[in-house]
Design an enzyme around this catalytic site. Structure first.
Site, PDB file in Angstrom:
ATOM      1  N   ASP A  64       0.703  -1.317  -0.004  1.00  0.00           N
ATOM      2  CA  ASP A  64      -0.110  -0.013  -0.275  1.00  0.00           C
ATOM      3  C   ASP A  64       0.837   1.119  -0.058  1.00  0.00           C
ATOM      4  O   ASP A  64       1.865   1.110   0.650  1.00  0.00           O
ATOM      5  CB  ASP A  64      -0.965   0.092   1.328  1.00  0.00           C
ATOM      6  CG  ASP A  64      -1.741  -1.101   1.167  1.00  0.00           C
ATOM      7  OD1 ASP A  64      -2.102  -1.696   0.004  1.00  0.00           O
ATOM      8  OD2 ASP A  64      -2.340  -1.545   2.330  1.00  0.00           O
ATOM      9  N   TYR A  80      -8.703   0.430  -3.402  1.00  0.00           N
ATOM     10  CA  TYR A  80      -8.342   0.215  -1.878  1.00  0.00           C
ATOM     11  C   TYR A  80      -9.297   0.743  -0.751  1.00  0.00           C
ATOM     12  O   TYR A  80      -9.922   1.949  -1.397  1.00  0.00           O
ATOM     13  CB  TYR A  80      -7.043   0.525  -1.664  1.00  0.00           C
ATOM     14  CG  TYR A  80      -6.240   0.114  -0.684  1.00  0.00           C
ATOM     15  CD1 TYR A  80      -6.187  -1.368  -0.271  1.00  0.00           C
ATOM     16  CD2 TYR A  80      -5.898   1.076   0.583  1.00  0.00           C
ATOM     17  CE1 TYR A  80      -5.602  -1.722   0.900  1.00  0.00           C
ATOM     18  CE2 TYR A  80      -5.257   0.560   1.620  1.00  0.00           C
ATOM     19  CZ  TYR A  80      -5.133  -0.825   2.028  1.00  0.00           C
ATOM     20  OH  TYR A  80      -4.560  -1.252   3.017  1.00  0.00           O
TER      21      TYR A  80
END
Length: 489
Positions: A31, A246
């Protein structure tokens, strides 16, 4: 801080190390935030990967195009993000490891934490407000009447030019009712107002969790579990495809690359007039916007189409919620025409409203919460007398603020800038953990236990400088400054 590999993860580290020796390039696609940067740093450090072979790839959705693009355009490793993440780990451990044994020794508490204990304090403070609240008696007066086959309810609004929302004593209520009984009720005035309703922005983590709780009745952890599965994706006709971007983000922005696709879909299935594009939203200085908003990866994958591939009704409902919000966020405002009817009886005024949607706009895809206003199409005229008039008085008491639900607690955490999208679920679950015994759920509401109340009060006495909203908020600001290179970790 001495970091060591967990015993049952050593096989994984060895496997990665061996695989890394057989390749020329290594792309690390974790991420794009503090936690993701720490993972990338940890993989390089503990798998002993040659830094010159490693490349940082960033993607916010698991689609073939996004993954290939991320590999084609690697970005530098951000040491500032790593330092910010490691600093957060150290601070959390210093506070958690330092204070928890003290709390356990003196009041039997199993844990004290920088964010969890502040979250618990919010719950206990609200419970204290409720317990200390002194209800006040008041009376509401309503006029029930009919028009044809429709029934209406108008609320008492005042006497002559004096606006009165409710009566504070029975004598005044009885006097008003007595005066009204001797006269007829008629429509004195009709006021028309037009206003617009804007759609909500595309989801960030907190608004998604709140909407999933309010509209679907899901617990926060269950909503995030569904979102995780949608992000990881499913197989559709032999191809694996991530369905949403996400799901841990503060941002409500939609990527510029995705806008043309979204625009084309809205215009094709609704109208060109119903597309206005994404609204500009303001971000707080502490927002983590490394990821864009939570949105679908392909608007043409409608819930109906996906029902052939997704067996879980809950998972499909979560997808539909995100799909509808994605579309609505770029669609036109809804236009509402509101009429306010004033009824007069011997100077005593009653009022009721009706609403008509004159332009659906975003409501064509994303229904707003139902409103309490009456929406029947009626043909009242000024001077009309109302039929079957009947007064109704209700005895009421003022109410304290309600206990927090999971959704409202997360909203409060977000507003107070406590924690981050990646930690909201952990904070709530820790507070509600049966093994800790700090709070329980009664219906949808969170109720602190005696142990939770004792812990919150103990933290107030013993650690007022550490367990409070200002310290937690300022710590997050400092971590963001480290990530931006403004201050040294």
């Amino acid at each position: 801080m001495n970091l060591e590999i967990i015993e049952d993860k050593k096989k994984v580290v060895t496997l990665l190390s061996n695989q890394a020796k057989a390749v020329d390039k290594i792309f690390i696609m974790t991420d794009d935030d503090r936690e993701g940067s720490i993972i990338a740093w940890s993989v390089i450090k503990f798998c002993k990967l040659p830094k010159e072979k490693c490349y940082r790839a960033i993607t916010h959705e698991i689609t073939p195009a996004a993954v290939v693009n991320a590999i084609k355009k690697p970005v530098p490793f951000d040491d500032n993000l790593v330092q910010a993440g490691l600093t957060r780990m150290m601070v959390d451990k210093l506070i958690g490891y330092g204070l928890s044994p003290i709390g356990k020794k003196y009041i039997g508490a199993k844990s004290i934490g920088r964010c969890q204990s502040v979250g618990l304090k919010l719950i206990v403070d609200r419970e204290t407000e409720i317990n200390d609240f002194i209800p006040e008696l008041y009376f509401d007066l309503y006029l029930n009447f009919t028009k044809g086959t429709n029934s209406f309810k108008a609320k008492y609004a005042g006497y002559k030019t004096e606006a009165i929302d409710h009566f504070t004593n029975k004598a005044d209520l009885n006097a008003a009712m007595s005066m009204c009984k001797a006269n007829e009720y008629y429509i004195e005035d009709i006021q028309t107002k037009k206003h617009t309703e804007s759609p909500g922005a595309a989801f960030c983590t907190a608004t998604f969790q709140q909407e999933a709780a309010n509209k679907l009745g899901l617990r926060v952890k269950d909503a995030m579990s569904c979102a995780q599965k949608l992000f990881e994706g499913i197989s559709i006709d032999g191809k694996h495809l991530g369905l949403i971007t996400y799901m841990r983000t503060d941002s409500t922005d939609i990527s510029k690359e995705f806008i043309p696709c979204l625009k084309e879909y809205v215009i094709k299935h609704f109208s060109s007039a119903n597309y206005v594009g994404p609204r500009t939203t303001k971000h707080k200085s502490t927002d983590q916007c490394g990821h864009e908003a939570i949105r679908v990866t392909d608007p043409s994958l409608t819930p109906d189409i996906l029902s052939k591939y997704i067996s879980s009704k809950t998972l499909l409902k979560v997808y539909e919620l995100i799909w509808r919000r994605t579309l609505a966020s770029v669609m036109a405002n809804a236009t509402v025409s509101e009429k306010i009817y004033i009824i007069n009886n011997n100077g005593h005024k009653f009022s009721f409203n009706t609403k008509t949607i004159t332009n659906q706009g975003y409501r064509a895809v994303y229904l707003a919460e139902s409103t309490s206003e009456q929406s029947q199409l009626v043909a009242f005229q000024i001077g009309d007398f109302v039929e079957n008039a009947l007064l109704e008085d209700l005895k009421k008491f003022t109410q304290p603020k309600p206990r927090y639900t999971e959704a409202s607690l997360i909203r409060e955490l977000q507003q107070q800038e406590i924690g981050r999208p990646s930690t909201y679920v952990a904070i709530v679950e820790t507070i509600l953990s049966p093994s800790r015994g700090y709070a329980t759920r009664e219906g949808k509401h969170i109720v602190p236990t005696e142990r939770g109340i004792q812990l919150a009060k103990y933290c107030d006495r013993a650690f007022p400088m550490l367990i409070n909203t200002d310290y937690t908020k300022n710590m997050e600001v400092s971590l963001d400054h480290i990530a931006s290179g403004i201050i040294d970790w």
